[in-house]
Design a protein around this motif. Structure first.
Motif, PDB file in Angstrom:
ATOM      1  N   ARG A  21       0.833  -1.216   0.000  1.00 15.77           N
ATOM      2  CA  ARG A  21       0.000   0.000   0.000  1.00 15.77           C
ATOM      3  C   ARG A  21       0.861   1.257   0.000  1.00 15.77           C
ATOM      4  NH1 ARG A  21      -1.677   3.289   3.887  1.00 15.77           N
ATOM      5  NH2 ARG A  21      -1.218   1.875   5.615  1.00 15.77           N
ATOM      6  N   LEU A  22       1.851   1.310   0.885  1.00 14.91           N
ATOM      7  CA  LEU A  22       2.714   2.490   0.956  1.00 14.91           C
ATOM      8  C   LEU A  22       3.500   2.695  -0.338  1.00 14.91           C
ATOM      9  CD1 LEU A  22       4.131   2.297   4.602  1.00 14.91           C
ATOM     10  CD2 LEU A  22       2.362   3.822   3.717  1.00 14.91           C
ATOM     11  N   THR A  23       3.963   1.605  -0.926  1.00 17.70           N
ATOM     12  CA  THR A  23       4.723   1.714  -2.171  1.00 17.70           C
ATOM     13  C   THR A  23       3.859   2.304  -3.282  1.00 17.70           C
ATOM     14  OG1 THR A  23       6.103  -0.167  -1.540  1.00 17.70           O
ATOM     15  CG2 THR A  23       6.110   0.452  -3.871  1.00 17.70           C
ATOM     16  N   LEU A  24       2.635   1.819  -3.425  1.00 14.57           N
ATOM     17  CA  LEU A  24       1.745   2.342  -4.466  1.00 14.57           C
ATOM     18  C   LEU A  24       1.344   3.788  -4.194  1.00 14.57           C
ATOM     19  CD1 LEU A  24      -0.502  -0.762  -5.231  1.00 14.57           C
ATOM     20  CD2 LEU A  24       1.379   0.177  -6.609  1.00 14.57           C
ATOM     21  N   GLU A  25       1.283   4.183  -2.925  1.00  9.46           N
ATOM     22  CA  GLU A  25       1.010   5.589  -2.604  1.00  9.46           C
ATOM     23  C   GLU A  25       2.157   6.497  -3.042  1.00  9.46           C
ATOM     24  OE1 GLU A  25       0.155   5.782   1.583  1.00  9.46           O
ATOM     25  OE2 GLU A  25      -1.783   4.773   1.357  1.00  9.46           O
ATOM     26  N   LEU A  26       3.345   5.932  -3.183  1.00  9.57           N
ATOM     27  CA  LEU A  26       4.519   6.695  -3.604  1.00  9.57           C
ATOM     28  C   LEU A  26       4.627   6.817  -5.121  1.00  9.57           C
ATOM     29  CD1 LEU A  26       7.028   5.234  -1.014  1.00  9.57           C
ATOM     30  CD2 LEU A  26       6.152   7.588  -1.067  1.00  9.57           C
ATOM     31  N   GLY A  27       3.813   6.080  -5.854  1.00  6.24           N
ATOM     32  CA  GLY A  27       3.809   6.166  -7.311  1.00  6.24           C
ATOM     33  C   GLY A  27       3.455   4.852  -7.972  1.00  6.24           C
ATOM     34  N   ARG A  28       3.109   4.945  -9.226  1.00  2.00           N
ATOM     35  CA  ARG A  28       2.750   3.779 -10.047  1.00  2.00           C
ATOM     36  C   ARG A  28       3.323   3.946 -11.436  1.00  2.00           C
ATOM     37  NH1 ARG A  28      -2.751   1.598  -7.934  1.00  2.00           N
ATOM     38  NH2 ARG A  28      -2.837   2.632  -5.939  1.00  2.00           N
ATOM     39  N   PRO A  29       3.712   2.899 -12.095  1.00  3.41           N
ATOM     40  CA  PRO A  29       3.785   1.517 -11.625  1.00  3.41           C
ATOM     41  C   PRO A  29       4.908   1.356 -10.612  1.00  3.41           C
ATOM     42  CG  PRO A  29       4.768   1.668 -13.795  1.00  3.41           C
ATOM     43  CD  PRO A  29       4.211   3.033 -13.476  1.00  3.41           C
ATOM     44  N   ALA A  30       4.884   0.235  -9.908  1.00  2.46           N
ATOM     45  CA  ALA A  30       5.866  -0.027  -8.863  1.00  2.46           C
ATOM     46  C   ALA A  30       6.687  -1.264  -9.221  1.00  2.46           C
ATOM     47  CB  ALA A  30       5.163  -0.233  -7.533  1.00  2.46           C
ATOM     48  N   ILE A  31       7.839  -1.342  -8.596  1.00  2.00           N
ATOM     49  CA  ILE A  31       8.742  -2.476  -8.814  1.00  2.00           C
ATOM     50  C   ILE A  31       8.839  -3.260  -7.518  1.00  2.00           C
ATOM     51  CG2 ILE A  31      11.098  -3.175  -9.391  1.00  2.00           C
ATOM     52  CD1 ILE A  31      11.270  -0.488 -10.984  1.00  2.00           C
ATOM     53  N   TYR A  32       8.610  -4.554  -7.618  1.00  2.00           N
ATOM     54  CA  TYR A  32       8.708  -5.460  -6.479  1.00  2.00           C
ATOM     55  C   TYR A  32      10.033  -6.193  -6.607  1.00  2.00           C
ATOM     56  CZ  TYR A  32       7.244  -9.049  -3.120  1.00  2.00           C
ATOM     57  OH  TYR A  32       7.142  -9.885  -2.040  1.00  2.00           O
ATOM     58  N   ILE A  33      10.946  -5.982  -5.671  1.00  2.00           N
ATOM     59  CA  ILE A  33      12.233  -6.667  -5.681  1.00  2.00           C
ATOM     60  C   ILE A  33      12.140  -7.819  -4.695  1.00  2.00           C
ATOM     61  CG2 ILE A  33      14.716  -6.476  -5.314  1.00  2.00           C
ATOM     62  CD1 ILE A  33      14.472  -3.504  -6.064  1.00  2.00           C
ATOM     63  N   ALA A  34      12.083  -9.022  -5.248  1.00  2.00           N
ATOM     64  CA  ALA A  34      11.897 -10.233  -4.450  1.00  2.00           C
ATOM     65  C   ALA A  34      13.250 -10.851  -4.116  1.00  2.00           C
ATOM     66  CB  ALA A  34      11.048 -11.234  -5.223  1.00  2.00           C
ATOM     67  N   THR A  35      13.448 -11.163  -2.846  1.00  2.00           N
ATOM     68  CA  THR A  35      14.684 -11.824  -2.443  1.00  2.00           C
ATOM     69  C   THR A  35      14.494 -13.328  -2.277  1.00  2.00           C
ATOM     70  OG1 THR A  35      14.252 -11.428  -0.096  1.00  2.00           O
ATOM     71  CG2 THR A  35      15.533  -9.751  -1.287  1.00  2.00           C
ATOM     72  N   ALA A  36      13.250 -13.790  -2.315  1.00  2.00           N
ATOM     73  CA  ALA A  36      12.955 -15.213  -2.123  1.00  2.00           C
ATOM     74  C   ALA A  36      13.229 -16.004  -3.390  1.00  2.00           C
ATOM     75  CB  ALA A  36      11.501 -15.399  -1.716  1.00  2.00           C
ATOM     76  N   GLU A  37      13.568 -17.261  -3.188  1.00  2.00           N
ATOM     77  CA  GLU A  37      13.699 -18.205  -4.284  1.00  2.00           C
ATOM     78  C   GLU A  37      12.802 -19.398  -3.973  1.00  2.00           C
ATOM     79  OE1 GLU A  37      17.980 -18.214  -6.119  1.00  2.00           O
ATOM     80  OE2 GLU A  37      18.134 -18.379  -3.936  1.00  2.00           O
ATOM     81  N   ALA A  38      12.209 -19.956  -5.012  1.00  2.00           N
ATOM     82  CA  ALA A  38      11.312 -21.100  -4.833  1.00  2.00           C
ATOM     83  C   ALA A  38      12.109 -22.394  -4.928  1.00  2.00           C
ATOM     84  CB  ALA A  38      10.214 -21.074  -5.891  1.00  2.00           C
ATOM     85  N   HIS A  39      12.469 -22.938  -3.774  1.00  2.00           N
ATOM     86  CA  HIS A  39      13.227 -24.193  -3.741  1.00  2.00           C
ATOM     87  C   HIS A  39      12.328 -25.402  -3.525  1.00  2.00           C
ATOM     88  CE1 HIS A  39      17.117 -22.239  -3.909  1.00  2.00           C
ATOM     89  NE2 HIS A  39      16.756 -21.435  -2.927  1.00  2.00           N
ATOM     90  N   ASP A  40      11.024 -25.169  -3.277  1.00  2.00           N
ATOM     91  CA  ASP A  40      10.095 -26.279  -3.087  1.00  2.00           C
ATOM     92  C   ASP A  40       8.690 -25.820  -3.477  1.00  2.00           C
ATOM     93  OD1 ASP A  40       8.957 -24.882  -0.837  1.00  2.00           O
ATOM     94  OD2 ASP A  40      10.415 -25.816   0.487  1.00  2.00           O
ATOM     95  N   ALA A  41       7.768 -26.765  -3.511  1.00  2.00           N
ATOM     96  CA  ALA A  41       6.401 -26.466  -3.958  1.00  2.00           C
ATOM     97  C   ALA A  41       5.689 -25.484  -3.031  1.00  2.00           C
ATOM     98  CB  ALA A  41       5.601 -27.763  -4.071  1.00  2.00           C
TER      99      ALA A  41
END
Length: 168
Positions: A21-41
């Motif tokens: 919510r806060l990120t979108l209040e700062l502007g659009r479009p937004a960039i999501y920087i994901a640090t997670a990796e999918a190592h399992d289902a």
């Protein structure tokens, strides 16, 4: 200079929803920087749920290790949401990368950004002392990196049971 906001709290405390919510209040479009990796289902399902909840106004960048590079490359392209600092730390420790130096580099990078950055992290110090050495090292490292990034951030919010409190 871009605004930086750190959002912390326990598991399922509402951190990510507040950060989105806060990120979108700062502007659009937004960039999501994901640090997670999918190592399992199970992790694949978690990531898919996050992506579908965010919708089309988000572009996703995956940065399990090079968070500084992802921030530098995306600066000037709109607000960014980093989710999450704790997983990034875990990735660094697993890869045997010097996390204190990486945390210092991240803090320095935050201060140089022209576009806003919202960072999610977990508060891991509120529970019992872990029984094994690795878990204690991780808990201590998470506390240290959270303090370093909180000091560099313009704002810090703590989420508890879905309710945010601004602490800085």
């Amino acid at each position: 200079m871009g605004k930086s906001i750190l959002i912390t709290g326990g598991a399922r405390s509402g951190k990510s929803l507040l950060a989105e919510r806060l990120t979108l209040e700062l502007g659009r479009p937004a960039i999501y920087i994901a640090t997670a990796e999918a190592h399992d289902a199970e992790m694949e399902a978690r990531i898919a749920a996050h992506v579908s909840r965010r919708g089309p106004e988000w572009r996703t960048v995956t940065a399990p290790l090079d968070l500084v590079g992802a921030l530098e490359e995306s600066d000037g392209q709109g607000p960014r949401l980093v989710d999450c600092l704790t997983l990034w730390l875990s990735n660094l420790m697993h890869a045997e990368i010097d996390w204190p130096d990486a945390g210092d580099a991240l803090a320095t990078t935050l201060s140089a950004q022209t576009s806003p950055v919202v960072i999610v992290t977990n508060e891991v110090g509120g529970g019992i002392v872990p029984e094994n050495a690795l878990a204690r090292r991780f808990r201590d490292a998470a506390g240290a990196i959270n303090q370093r990034i909180a000091a560099a951030a313009d704002e810090v919010h703590l989420c508890v049971a879905g309710y945010p409190m601004r602490v800085k």
